[in-house]
Each structure stands twice: as structure tokens, then as C-alpha cells.
Design an enzyme around this catalytic site. Structure first.
Site, PDB file in Angstrom:
ATOM      1  N   ASP A 197       0.838  -1.107  -0.066  1.00  0.00           N
ATOM      2  CA  ASP A 197       0.116  -0.098  -0.075  1.00  0.00           C
ATOM      3  C   ASP A 197       0.863   1.464   0.174  1.00  0.00           C
ATOM      4  OD1 ASP A 197      -1.660   2.362   0.609  1.00  0.00           O
ATOM      5  OD2 ASP A 197      -3.010   1.109   1.816  1.00  0.00           O
ATOM      6  N   CYS A 233      15.172   9.269   1.960  1.00  0.00           N
ATOM      7  CA  CYS A 233      15.542  10.423   2.827  1.00  0.00           C
ATOM      8  C   CYS A 233      16.457  10.003   4.004  1.00  0.00           C
ATOM      9  CB  CYS A 233      14.093  11.142   3.326  1.00  0.00           C
ATOM     10  SG  CYS A 233      14.306  12.284   4.622  1.00  0.00           S
ATOM     11  N   CYS A 275      15.410  10.418   9.644  1.00  0.00           N
ATOM     12  CA  CYS A 275      15.120   9.941  10.888  1.00  0.00           C
ATOM     13  C   CYS A 275      15.940   8.473  11.500  1.00  0.00           C
ATOM     14  CB  CYS A 275      13.261   9.584  10.939  1.00  0.00           C
ATOM     15  SG  CYS A 275      12.633   8.721   9.557  1.00  0.00           S
ATOM     16  N   CYS A 334      18.562   9.509  15.064  1.00  0.00           N
ATOM     17  CA  CYS A 334      18.193   8.883  16.273  1.00  0.00           C
ATOM     18  C   CYS A 334      19.628   8.653  17.289  1.00  0.00           C
ATOM     19  CB  CYS A 334      17.677   7.640  16.247  1.00  0.00           C
ATOM     20  SG  CYS A 334      17.111   6.828  17.477  1.00  0.00           S
TER      21      CYS A 334
HETATM   22  S1  SF4 Z   1      15.115   8.103  20.491  1.00  0.00           S
HETATM   23 FE1  SF4 Z   1      14.752  10.186  19.886  1.00  0.00          FE
HETATM   24  S2  SF4 Z   1      15.057  10.015  17.632  1.00  0.00           S
HETATM   25 FE2  SF4 Z   1      14.863   8.153  18.339  1.00  0.00          FE
HETATM   26  S3  SF4 Z   1      12.898   7.325  17.759  1.00  0.00           S
HETATM   27 FE3  SF4 Z   1      12.816   8.114  20.050  1.00  0.00          FE
HETATM   28  S4  SF4 Z   1      12.426  10.241  19.797  1.00  0.00           S
HETATM   29 FE4  SF4 Z   1      13.004   9.494  17.645  1.00  0.00          FE
HETATM   30  S1  SF4 Z   2       9.504  10.477   8.001  1.00  0.00           S
HETATM   31 FE1  SF4 Z   2      11.736  10.101   7.958  1.00  0.00          FE
HETATM   32  S2  SF4 Z   2      11.933   9.497   5.719  1.00  0.00           S
HETATM   33 FE2  SF4 Z   2      10.186  10.403   5.744  1.00  0.00          FE
HETATM   34  S3  SF4 Z   2      10.471  12.550   5.224  1.00  0.00           S
HETATM   35 FE3  SF4 Z   2      10.212  12.507   7.678  1.00  0.00          FE
HETATM   36  S4  SF4 Z   2      12.754  12.187   8.032  1.00  0.00           S
HETATM   37 FE4  SF4 Z   2      12.434  11.850   5.820  1.00  0.00          FE
END
Ligand code: SF4
Ligand code: SF4
Length: 243
Positions: free
Chosen positions: A117, A226, A229, A233
Site C-alpha cells: 500500500d 530520505c 529519521c 536517532c
Molecule cells: S530516541 Fe529520539 S530520535 Fe530515536 S525514535 Fe525516539 S524520539 Fe525519535
Molecule cells: S519521515 Fe523520515 S524519511 Fe520521511 S521525510 Fe521525515 S525524516 Fe524523511
């Protein structure tokens, strides 16, 4: 007759997975999540009471460059890594599935990359669910599976089975006050709400915003990934003083 105890099926599978290149291995009890699993993937998945979760970590030096994610060289290198880790996972998953099948059980191997999906960016089965229930990590505010050792820098594949394997148990969330993934996302796709299994993913993540952003990147750079994220972390980040 040997007095040595025969290794359990889980021990045998874990040894095999690690010899083949997996970094993480766990077993999830799916009986507590079967309604969710069937809603997402279909009623035919109900017969599988266990999920074997395997993880292969990404390379730190490649992920560490993702802050320069507008540079095509960076994103092409990341994409190639992502694809080769997925291939390795599928290979390990197939061999584990065959080993379980040879013992007389049903198996259904879910490939590492399986978006069916594209609007919701969802597959037939959630690898994160299996890894979470197996105790390999928690679901972070980024909706990624965060492992204690490697953070989100791991890809997963899953083998569903009816083999009566001994399952692990989920671990506590350790995001605490961190909101780095929420802040770094260029389209603000995360709400900052912590994972709660009784709430739909939409409460935490707007998949449409992420997908549109990736589509635009694909048009501009030829690749849509991208990964900010994953990069940001603090869990599993080798270089704590990254830009
Ligand atoms: S530790 Fe911080 S960056 Fe990692 S998933 Fe949790 S909130 Fe997001
Ligand atoms: S969710 Fe993650 S992969 Fe998607 S735009 Fe935001 S930072 Fe980039």
C-alpha cells in the site's frame, strides 16, 4: 547414546541466522496480535502463531552521511546499501524458512522490502511488530523499530510459522523526552506522540507527507530515500557529535 541435550529449534535457527550474516534474531508470539495481523495482511495469516524476526544492521559510516541527503552520491550509496541489506535478509529468511519447513511446519517468508500500500507505506506484515514482540527493540516516536545496540540502523525480515518456538517478550520504550526525529523531519511527518498499540499509526505519523516528499526527491535526484529519521536517532549513533 549421547547425554548431550539436543539444541532447541530456536537455538539452531539463531546459530544458522548469525552464520549467514544476521545481527539480530528473535521469536515473537503472534497470538496476542492476530486480529491486527489479519486486518493488515489478510485472514490467511491467522494460522501463523509465531514470527521469526531477523535483523541486519546498516553500515554506520554510510548512515552518518545522511545529513547531506541532498547530495546524490550520499543517497545513491545509502540506497545501494539498503538494497544489499534487504537481499541478504531475504536470503537468510529463505534458508531459515526452508529449515523450519523441513521439520514439518508451515512457513511464510515476508521479504525485507514489501510495500503493498504505497499511500500508507505499508506491507503485508509489519516487521516492526514482530521485532517488537520478540523483544529486539521498541517502536520509537519515528515509528521505526529502535534497537538498544544499533538504534534504527537495522533492516528486518520475518518468517511466519506455526512451529511452537519459544518466544521473547517486548522491552520498554526508551525514547523518553527525546524528539530529535520529530524536529529533523523536513515535512514534519511525526507528531511526537509515543507508540501505543491501541492507537492507529496515523496518531503518530502522517505517511502521506513522507511519501510526497520522497516522490519529489525521486523526481529531482532519481532516488526518493530520505533517511534523516534513521540518521538522527541517538540510539545506535556511533558518532554522538554528528552535525
Ligand atoms: S530516541 Fe529520539 S530520535 Fe530515536 S525514535 Fe525516539 S524520539 Fe525519535
Ligand atoms: S519521515 Fe523520515 S524519511 Fe520521511 S521525510 Fe521525515 S525524516 Fe524523511
Amino acid at each position: 547414546m549421547s547425554l548431550l541435550a539436543k539444541p532447541s529449534m530456536e537455538t539452531d535457527l539463531e546459530k544458522m541466522a548469525k552464520e549467514l550474516g544476521a545481527d539480530l534474531f528473535g521469536v515473537a508470539d503472534l497470538t496476542i496480535a492476530q486480529d491486527f495481523v489479519c486486518r493488515q495482511g489478510g485472514e490467511y495469516l491467522r494460522k501463523f502463531s509465531r514470527a521469526v524476526s531477523i535483523g541486519v544492521r546498516l553500515l554506520d559510516a554510510v548512515v552518518d552521511e545522511l545529513y547531506r541527503h541532498e547530495d546524490p552520491a550520499v543517497i545513491y550509496t545509502y540506497t545501494a546499501l539498503y538494497d544489499s541489506v534487504n537481499s541478504r535478509l531475504d536470503h537468510v529468511g529463505l534458508l531459515l524458512a526452508k529449515r523450519i519447513q523441513e521439520k514439518g511446519y508451515q512457513v511464510y517468508a515476508i521479504p525485507a522490502s514489501q510495500t503493498v500500500d504505497s499511500d500508507k507505506l505499508m506491507g503485508v506484515f509489519s516487521h516492526k511488530l514482530a521485532a517488537n514482540l520478540a523483544g529486539l527493540g521498541w517502536i520509537g516516536k519515528s515509528c521505526l523499530l529502535i534497537t538498544p545496540s544499533y538504534g534504527p540502523r537495522v533492516r528486518f525480515a520475518t518468517i511466519l510459522t506455526d512451529a511452537p518456538l519459544k518466544a521473547g517478550s517486548p522491552i520498554d520504550e526508551k525514547c523518553n523526552d527525546c524528539i530529535e526525529c520529530v524536529d529533523v523531519c523536513p515535512v514534519k511527518a511525526f507528531t511526537g506522540v509515543s507508540f501505543n498499540p491501541s492507537e492507529p499509526r496515523e496518531v503518530r505519523f502522517n505517511a502521506h507527507l513522507c511519501r510526497s516528499y520522497r516522490k519529489k526527491r525521486e523526481e529531482k535526484l532519481g532516488e526518493g530515500y530520505c533517511g534523516l529519521c534513521v540518521y538522527v536517532c541517538p540510539h545506535g549513533r556511533s558518532n554522538k557529535s554528528l552535525p
